[in-house]
Write a protein that holds these residues in place. Structure first.
Motif, PDB file in Angstrom:
ATOM      1  N   GLY A 142      10.423  42.118  43.655  1.00 53.30           N
ATOM      2  CA  GLY A 142      11.280  42.669  44.699  1.00 53.30           C
ATOM      3  C   GLY A 142      11.927  41.645  45.593  1.00 53.30           C
ATOM      4  O   GLY A 142      12.647  41.999  46.532  1.00 53.30           O
ATOM      5  N   VAL A 143      11.708  40.355  45.335  1.00 53.27           N
ATOM      6  CA  VAL A 143      12.253  39.292  46.176  1.00 53.27           C
ATOM      7  C   VAL A 143      13.472  38.682  45.493  1.00 53.27           C
ATOM      8  O   VAL A 143      13.420  38.317  44.309  1.00 53.27           O
ATOM      9  N   THR A 144      14.582  38.579  46.242  1.00 56.60           N
ATOM     10  CA  THR A 144      15.817  38.046  45.661  1.00 56.60           C
ATOM     11  C   THR A 144      16.173  36.656  46.165  1.00 56.60           C
ATOM     12  O   THR A 144      16.954  35.954  45.524  1.00 56.60           O
ATOM     13  N   ALA A 145      15.613  36.243  47.302  1.00 54.64           N
ATOM     14  CA  ALA A 145      15.942  34.920  47.842  1.00 54.64           C
ATOM     15  C   ALA A 145      14.851  34.455  48.800  1.00 54.64           C
ATOM     16  O   ALA A 145      14.120  35.276  49.366  1.00 54.64           O
ATOM     17  N   VAL A 146      14.768  33.138  48.961  1.00 51.93           N
ATOM     18  CA  VAL A 146      13.767  32.523  49.834  1.00 51.93           C
ATOM     19  C   VAL A 146      14.470  31.557  50.776  1.00 51.93           C
ATOM     20  O   VAL A 146      15.294  30.747  50.346  1.00 51.93           O
ATOM     21  N   HIS A 147      14.160  31.640  52.063  1.00 54.23           N
ATOM     22  CA  HIS A 147      14.753  30.735  53.059  1.00 54.23           C
ATOM     23  C   HIS A 147      13.639  30.119  53.899  1.00 54.23           C
ATOM     24  O   HIS A 147      12.708  30.820  54.314  1.00 54.23           O
TER      25      HIS A 147
ATOM     26  N   LEU B 109       1.907  37.396  56.054  1.00 56.77           N
ATOM     27  CA  LEU B 109       1.419  36.088  55.642  1.00 56.77           C
ATOM     28  C   LEU B 109       1.684  35.918  54.158  1.00 56.77           C
ATOM     29  O   LEU B 109       1.185  36.695  53.336  1.00 56.77           O
ATOM     30  N   VAL B 110       2.476  34.923  53.806  1.00 58.23           N
ATOM     31  CA  VAL B 110       2.907  34.730  52.433  1.00 58.23           C
ATOM     32  C   VAL B 110       1.804  34.036  51.630  1.00 58.23           C
ATOM     33  O   VAL B 110       1.077  33.190  52.163  1.00 58.23           O
ATOM     34  N   ALA B 111       1.704  34.387  50.374  1.00 60.35           N
ATOM     35  CA  ALA B 111       0.617  33.858  49.526  1.00 60.35           C
ATOM     36  C   ALA B 111       1.013  32.602  48.771  1.00 60.35           C
ATOM     37  O   ALA B 111       0.173  32.000  48.092  1.00 60.35           O
ATOM     38  N   TYR B 112       2.279  32.185  48.865  1.00 64.82           N
ATOM     39  CA  TYR B 112       2.775  31.036  48.106  1.00 64.82           C
ATOM     40  C   TYR B 112       3.532  30.074  49.021  1.00 64.82           C
ATOM     41  O   TYR B 112       4.076  30.472  50.059  1.00 64.82           O
ATOM     42  N   ASP B 113       3.582  28.819  48.597  1.00 65.94           N
ATOM     43  CA  ASP B 113       4.458  27.852  49.253  1.00 65.94           C
ATOM     44  C   ASP B 113       5.906  28.182  48.923  1.00 65.94           C
ATOM     45  O   ASP B 113       6.204  28.789  47.880  1.00 65.94           O
ATOM     46  N   ALA B 114       6.818  27.748  49.783  1.00 63.91           N
ATOM     47  CA  ALA B 114       8.238  28.003  49.556  1.00 63.91           C
ATOM     48  C   ALA B 114       8.714  27.396  48.237  1.00 63.91           C
ATOM     49  O   ALA B 114       9.570  27.967  47.556  1.00 63.91           O
ATOM     50  N   ARG B 115       8.164  26.255  47.861  1.00 65.75           N
ATOM     51  CA  ARG B 115       8.616  25.582  46.636  1.00 65.75           C
ATOM     52  C   ARG B 115       8.161  26.324  45.381  1.00 65.75           C
ATOM     53  O   ARG B 115       8.734  26.151  44.297  1.00 65.75           O
ATOM     54  N   GLU B 116       7.119  27.178  45.485  1.00 68.19           N
ATOM     55  CA  GLU B 116       6.612  27.907  44.324  1.00 68.19           C
ATOM     56  C   GLU B 116       7.404  29.181  44.036  1.00 68.19           C
ATOM     57  O   GLU B 116       7.480  29.619  42.883  1.00 68.19           O
ATOM     58  N   LEU B 117       7.987  29.766  45.054  1.00 69.28           N
ATOM     59  CA  LEU B 117       8.547  31.105  44.917  1.00 69.28           C
ATOM     60  C   LEU B 117       9.819  31.211  44.073  1.00 69.28           C
ATOM     61  O   LEU B 117       9.985  32.197  43.340  1.00 69.28           O
ATOM     62  N   PRO B 118      10.758  30.259  44.167  1.00 69.16           N
ATOM     63  CA  PRO B 118      12.012  30.448  43.415  1.00 69.16           C
ATOM     64  C   PRO B 118      11.815  30.757  41.939  1.00 69.16           C
ATOM     65  O   PRO B 118      12.559  31.561  41.359  1.00 69.16           O
ATOM     66  N   ALA B 119      10.825  30.176  41.303  1.00 69.72           N
ATOM     67  CA  ALA B 119      10.596  30.416  39.876  1.00 69.72           C
ATOM     68  C   ALA B 119      10.008  31.795  39.605  1.00 69.72           C
ATOM     69  O   ALA B 119       9.974  32.242  38.447  1.00 69.72           O
ATOM     70  N   LEU B 120       9.559  32.497  40.655  1.00 70.68           N
ATOM     71  CA  LEU B 120       8.914  33.790  40.479  1.00 70.68           C
ATOM     72  C   LEU B 120       9.839  34.960  40.785  1.00 70.68           C
ATOM     73  O   LEU B 120       9.520  36.112  40.427  1.00 70.68           O
ATOM     74  N   LEU B 121      10.963  34.699  41.429  1.00 70.13           N
ATOM     75  CA  LEU B 121      11.804  35.771  41.959  1.00 70.13           C
ATOM     76  C   LEU B 121      12.289  36.713  40.868  1.00 70.13           C
ATOM     77  O   LEU B 121      12.760  36.298  39.804  1.00 70.13           O
ATOM     78  N   GLY B 122      12.175  38.011  41.169  1.00 70.85           N
ATOM     79  CA  GLY B 122      12.692  39.043  40.283  1.00 70.85           C
ATOM     80  C   GLY B 122      11.878  39.293  39.043  1.00 70.85           C
ATOM     81  O   GLY B 122      12.252  40.134  38.215  1.00 70.85           O
ATOM     82  N   ARG B 123      10.780  38.626  38.871  1.00 76.94           N
ATOM     83  CA  ARG B 123       9.988  38.751  37.640  1.00 76.94           C
ATOM     84  C   ARG B 123       8.837  39.742  37.836  1.00 76.94           C
ATOM     85  O   ARG B 123       8.177  39.754  38.880  1.00 76.94           O
TER      86      ARG B 123
ATOM     87  N   PRO C  26      -0.981  33.777  34.834  1.00 80.54           N
ATOM     88  CA  PRO C  26      -2.093  34.405  35.561  1.00 80.54           C
ATOM     89  C   PRO C  26      -2.260  33.922  37.001  1.00 80.54           C
ATOM     90  O   PRO C  26      -2.576  34.718  37.891  1.00 80.54           O
ATOM     91  N   GLU C  27      -2.042  32.625  37.232  1.00 78.27           N
ATOM     92  CA  GLU C  27      -2.253  32.114  38.600  1.00 78.27           C
ATOM     93  C   GLU C  27      -1.196  32.586  39.592  1.00 78.27           C
ATOM     94  O   GLU C  27      -1.326  32.382  40.804  1.00 78.27           O
ATOM     95  N   TYR C  28      -0.135  33.227  39.096  1.00 81.49           N
ATOM     96  CA  TYR C  28       0.946  33.698  39.969  1.00 81.49           C
ATOM     97  C   TYR C  28       1.061  35.224  39.985  1.00 81.49           C
ATOM     98  O   TYR C  28       2.087  35.771  40.372  1.00 81.49           O
ATOM     99  N   ARG C  29       0.018  35.910  39.576  1.00 85.74           N
ATOM    100  CA  ARG C  29       0.092  37.372  39.513  1.00 85.74           C
ATOM    101  C   ARG C  29      -0.384  38.076  40.784  1.00 85.74           C
ATOM    102  O   ARG C  29      -0.407  39.289  40.840  1.00 85.74           O
ATOM    103  N   ARG C  30      -0.757  37.313  41.793  1.00 82.18           N
ATOM    104  CA  ARG C  30      -1.146  37.952  43.060  1.00 82.18           C
ATOM    105  C   ARG C  30       0.114  38.350  43.843  1.00 82.18           C
ATOM    106  O   ARG C  30       1.215  37.877  43.563  1.00 82.18           O
ATOM    107  N   GLU C  31      -0.050  39.218  44.810  1.00 79.78           N
ATOM    108  CA  GLU C  31       1.063  39.680  45.621  1.00 79.78           C
ATOM    109  C   GLU C  31       1.690  38.523  46.401  1.00 79.78           C
ATOM    110  O   GLU C  31       0.997  37.586  46.805  1.00 79.78           O
TER     111      GLU C  31
END
Length: 378
Positions: free
Chosen positions: A303-308, A331-345, A352-357
């Motif tokens: 559900g995330v389309t962009a990170v700022h 409170l976000v569960a990831y660093d900003a640098r990790e999120l762009p690769a996860l967006l919309g997926r 497995p290590e990225y399947r948390r909310e």
């Protein structure tokens, strides 16, 4: 039923007093007015009730000793005045309370002390311990090192935060105005608003300034904002003038009463909504906005389309819709640098290590739209 009896029976009360009630522009600190307030608070203590005092006046108290006329416009002079004035202010309080056999403790805070979760917890522990030891905490912003915090609303918002940090049963905001009026009583007919049950009760009210002697920074808008923060967290609030402090604390019909309009939230929820400082923003698609707002669902990567922003895992971030409207804070569960690769997926498509909310619903609070009167919280 009115909440005024709750104010009268409050076992722990936060009282905030503004600069205009304690100081005069030419003479600095007015010891007689300060002593009169101390006498009222000492009487409250004699009833077996606990008191936390949030007091402005450090900068104003330092002006006369420094020979400065008018409130300083530059930060360095304001901080210098606070350095001189805070010592005089607290010493005057200490002497006045000592006549009643009451010990006081100084608690200086900056916004940073409340926006950081660890500092927030430490502030709560310190206040609790002081009260347990029979001490009256005197809280003020640490204006000698504050920057934007000097413009924090003359301690009104700080008092609302302290009311929650200290788990207070009531909050009384004192100034040189009798309460909230439906107009400016200095320029024409105006009626005192007796009771406020929600933001809608003040929708047609223009909030003027409470400042008359030129030494304070707060206006009625900041007091109303603070009152809504505290009352929305289940704490009854009275806004009135300092000479009516005793009557307000006794539950008499003076000033403007803000009825509690919500349950007391957890410390973490309150901190997230009112005290945290967002480190970034996550932009949500329409489906995620509905899931978060209507079902209070956790935020998933799909559900995330962009990170700022530049933030780390466990930092507070704002969740905004496609139009930029703030929907929630969490409170976000990831660093900003990790999120762009996860967006919309979709979650099953992630490693497995990225399947948390991205933001778990237990680490999230909904945020309403800003109101018009001052900066009323949603």
């Amino acid at each position: 039923m009115s909440a005024r009896p709750r104010v009268a029976g409050a076992g722990r009360v936060v009282v905030k007093v503004g600069s205009s009630s304690l100081t005069t522009l030419p003479g600095g600190l007015d010891a007689a007015r300060l002593t009169a307030l101390v006498d009222v608070l000492a009487a409250v203590r004699a009833q077996g009730r606990e008191v936390v005092l949030v007091s402005s006046g450090a900068i104003a108290a330092g002006l006369a000793p420094l020979g400065v006329e008018g409130r300083p416009r530059d930060l360095a002079t304001a901080q210098a005045a606070a350095s001189v004035g805070q010592l005089r202010l607290v010493q005057t309080y200490a002497d006045a309370f000592d006549r009643h056999g009451i010990t006081v403790g100084q608690v200086l805070l900056t916004a940073d002390d409340l926006t950081r979760r660890g500092h927030y917890r430490n502030a709560r522990q310190t206040l609790e311990r002081l009260l347990t030891l029979g001490v009256i905490p005197i809280v003020n912003e640490n204006d000698t090192v504050a920057t934007e915090e000097i413009r924090f609303g003359d301690n009104d918002r700080l008092a609302a935060l302290v009311a929650h940090v200290a788990a207070a049963d009531a909050l009384v905001l004192l100034s040189d105005v009798d309460g909230v009026y439906d107009g400016d009583p200095r320029t024409g007919p105006a009626q005192l608003v007796d009771t406020v049950r929600g933001t809608g009760d003040l929708a047609a009210v223009t909030l003027g300034t409470a400042r008359r002697n030129g030494v304070g920074t707060g206006g009625m808008a900041t007091k109303v904002e603070a009152a809504f923060i505290a009352s929305g967290a289940g704490v009854p609030v009275v806004v009135t003038s300092t000479p009516q402090a005793a009557a307000a604390l006794a539950g008499e019909r003076v000033g403007t009463l803000f009825e509690p309009s919500g349950r007391r939230p957890s410390g973490r929820q309150f901190w997230l909504r009112y005290a945290s400082r967002p480190r970034g923003r996550l932009v949500l698609d329409d489906g995620a906005v509905r899931a978060v707002r209507e079902r209070h669902a956790s935020l998933l990567a799909a559900g995330v389309t962009a990170v700022h922003g530049d933030f780390l895992a466990d930092d507070p971030v704002e969740l905004v819709g496609p139009d930029g409207t703030v929907v929630a804070r969490g409170l976000v569960a990831y660093d900003a640098r990790e999120l762009p690769a996860l967006l919309g997926r979709r979650t099953p498509d992630l490693d497995p290590e990225y399947r948390r909310e991205v933001v778990h619903r237990d680490e999230m609070v909904l945020v309403g739209r800003a109101r018009a009167a001052g900066r009323l919280p949603g």
